[in-house]
Design a protein around this motif. Structure first.
Motif, PDB file in Angstrom:
ATOM      1  N   TYR A 101       0.849  -1.190   0.000  1.00 33.23           N
ATOM      2  CA  TYR A 101       0.000   0.000   0.000  1.00 33.23           C
ATOM      3  C   TYR A 101       0.889   1.247   0.000  1.00 33.23           C
ATOM      4  O   TYR A 101       2.004   1.237   0.530  1.00 33.23           O
ATOM      5  CB  TYR A 101      -0.931  -0.019   1.222  1.00 33.23           C
ATOM      6  CG  TYR A 101      -1.934  -1.150   1.141  1.00 33.23           C
ATOM      7  CD1 TYR A 101      -3.215  -0.938   0.636  1.00 33.23           C
ATOM      8  CD2 TYR A 101      -1.588  -2.444   1.532  1.00 33.23           C
ATOM      9  CE1 TYR A 101      -4.128  -1.978   0.529  1.00 33.23           C
ATOM     10  CE2 TYR A 101      -2.491  -3.492   1.433  1.00 33.23           C
ATOM     11  CZ  TYR A 101      -3.760  -3.253   0.929  1.00 33.23           C
ATOM     12  OH  TYR A 101      -4.657  -4.294   0.815  1.00 33.23           O
ATOM     13  N   TYR A 102       0.363   2.313  -0.611  1.00 34.34           N
ATOM     14  CA  TYR A 102       1.212   3.467  -0.915  1.00 34.34           C
ATOM     15  C   TYR A 102       1.756   4.157   0.338  1.00 34.34           C
ATOM     16  O   TYR A 102       2.834   4.746   0.295  1.00 34.34           O
ATOM     17  CB  TYR A 102       0.462   4.481  -1.778  1.00 34.34           C
ATOM     18  CG  TYR A 102       1.367   5.576  -2.293  1.00 34.34           C
ATOM     19  CD1 TYR A 102       2.345   5.295  -3.236  1.00 34.34           C
ATOM     20  CD2 TYR A 102       1.287   6.871  -1.785  1.00 34.34           C
ATOM     21  CE1 TYR A 102       3.208   6.276  -3.684  1.00 34.34           C
ATOM     22  CE2 TYR A 102       2.147   7.860  -2.234  1.00 34.34           C
ATOM     23  CZ  TYR A 102       3.107   7.557  -3.185  1.00 34.34           C
ATOM     24  OH  TYR A 102       3.965   8.528  -3.620  1.00 34.34           O
ATOM     25  N   ASN A 103       1.027   4.090   1.446  1.00 29.70           N
ATOM     26  CA  ASN A 103       1.527   4.730   2.672  1.00 29.70           C
ATOM     27  C   ASN A 103       2.946   4.298   3.000  1.00 29.70           C
ATOM     28  O   ASN A 103       3.763   5.101   3.479  1.00 29.70           O
ATOM     29  CB  ASN A 103       0.626   4.384   3.865  1.00 29.70           C
ATOM     30  CG  ASN A 103      -0.767   4.935   3.736  1.00 29.70           C
ATOM     31  OD1 ASN A 103      -1.395   4.741   2.701  1.00 29.70           O
ATOM     32  ND2 ASN A 103      -1.270   5.593   4.762  1.00 29.70           N
ATOM     33  N   LEU A 104       3.251   3.023   2.754  1.00 24.13           N
ATOM     34  CA  LEU A 104       4.571   2.500   3.094  1.00 24.13           C
ATOM     35  C   LEU A 104       5.646   3.106   2.211  1.00 24.13           C
ATOM     36  O   LEU A 104       6.769   3.365   2.667  1.00 24.13           O
ATOM     37  CB  LEU A 104       4.568   0.978   2.960  1.00 24.13           C
ATOM     38  CG  LEU A 104       3.575   0.241   3.864  1.00 24.13           C
ATOM     39  CD1 LEU A 104       3.577  -1.250   3.562  1.00 24.13           C
ATOM     40  CD2 LEU A 104       3.894   0.497   5.339  1.00 24.13           C
ATOM     41  N   ILE A 105       5.314   3.343   0.942  1.00 22.59           N
ATOM     42  CA  ILE A 105       6.254   4.015   0.042  1.00 22.59           C
ATOM     43  C   ILE A 105       6.404   5.477   0.429  1.00 22.59           C
ATOM     44  O   ILE A 105       7.513   6.020   0.506  1.00 22.59           O
ATOM     45  CB  ILE A 105       5.774   3.891  -1.414  1.00 22.59           C
ATOM     46  CG1 ILE A 105       5.754   2.418  -1.840  1.00 22.59           C
ATOM     47  CG2 ILE A 105       6.655   4.708  -2.362  1.00 22.59           C
ATOM     48  CD1 ILE A 105       5.168   2.179  -3.217  1.00 22.59           C
ATOM     49  N   HIS A 106       5.279   6.126   0.684  1.00 15.81           N
ATOM     50  CA  HIS A 106       5.276   7.552   1.018  1.00 15.81           C
ATOM     51  C   HIS A 106       6.099   7.813   2.287  1.00 15.81           C
ATOM     52  O   HIS A 106       6.826   8.810   2.359  1.00 15.81           O
ATOM     53  CB  HIS A 106       3.836   8.020   1.211  1.00 15.81           C
ATOM     54  CG  HIS A 106       3.703   9.453   1.598  1.00 15.81           C
ATOM     55  ND1 HIS A 106       3.952  10.485   0.715  1.00 15.81           N
ATOM     56  CD2 HIS A 106       3.373  10.038   2.789  1.00 15.81           C
ATOM     57  CE1 HIS A 106       3.773  11.640   1.339  1.00 15.81           C
ATOM     58  NE2 HIS A 106       3.421  11.389   2.588  1.00 15.81           N
TER      59      HIS A 106
END
Length: 266
Positions: A101-106
């Protein structure tokens, strides 16, 4: 071509279908993830999907949600997953996709995450909650790093949207064959053949069919429509049942080998 593209090119040349296996990274711990990856490579898995544990995995059903919880409980972090990929790379060239999920990249920072993924030996990312029209530089950074941005197409996706997604994808298209979340099912969804034909009208990328494929028989049937099948919850469920049992790796890899044989047998 990166490893995903190379593997699908080799499968096409051999006239074979691919097997993609999903497991939750860090379930029950990251050393088990490393050992399972190597065992899957030995039994003929074509692509490994590693789910990076996240507190709110909205696209996942109960089986994979519990795997994410077990991964978090074992102390697994995105950095730890990348270190584990690097450890796998010392012994295997199996193509690896991170499912996250993008939160982890962000949180890590887009460019930093992609660069760390590249250096660890990741081949593609499947970011569940990042559509291609909201990528904020994600696709450009992925392509610059030589990684495949993989996107989902659902049974409800209209033709113009299929064409748009296909233009932005690389590696393969992940066709989620039923509405809802991941999970095991007693039978395959209706309309898989019709939908894969619609997708093929817009792309030459391989089509991997997932969501609800739980048995060797279902895998063999679904493979007739697509270029690869994705099996996750049925494998994750066995990992959850066995936990840190000494026979975890041989028992799970034996089930996976049955899936591989079902798909690849003439």
């Amino acid at each position: 071509m990166n490893r995903i593209e190379q593997r699908f090119a080799a499968l096409r040349q051999a006239g074979q279908k691919g097997v993609i296996i999903y497991i939750g990274a860090g379930d029950p711990h990251l050393e088990a993830t490393r050992q399972l990856a190597l065992a899957f490579d030995r039994v003929g898995v074509d692509v490994l999907e590693l789910g990076v544990p996240f507190s709110d995995p909205l696209a996942d059903g109960p089986v994979n949600q519990m795997a994410a919880q077990r991964g978090l409980a074992s102390g697994t972090t995105p950095a730890g997953v990348l270190d584990t990929v690097a450890a796998i790379r010392r012994e295997s060239q199996i193509p690896i996709v991170l499912y996250l999920y993008y939160n982890l990249i962000h949180r890590m920072g887009l460019e930093r995450f992609i660069e760390r993924a590249r250096t660890a030996g990741v081949d593609g990312l499947l970011v569940l909650d990042l559509p291609p029209d909201e990528d904020e530089g994600y696709e450009a950074a992925m392509r610059a790093a030589g990684l495949c941005p993989i996107y989902l197409i659902a049974p409800t996706t209209p033709d113009d949207r299929i064409a748009f997604i296909a233009r932005h994808a690389a590696g393969f298209i992940y066709y989620i064959s039923r509405e809802g979340v991941t999970g095991m099912r007693d039978q395959l969804a209706d309309g898989i053949g019709t939908m894969t034909a619609r997708i093929r009208a817009h792309t030459r990328l391989p089509i991997a069919i997932g969501f609800g494929i739980s048995t060797p028989e279902q895998a063999r049937t679904a493979a007739a429509w697509g270029d690869a099948v994705v099996i996750g919850s049925a494998v994750v469920n066995r990992i959850g049942q066995l936990g840190p049992h000494p026979d975890l790796v041989p028992q799970v890899s034996e089930f996976v080998s049955q899936l591989v044989r079902a798909v690849k047998a003439p």
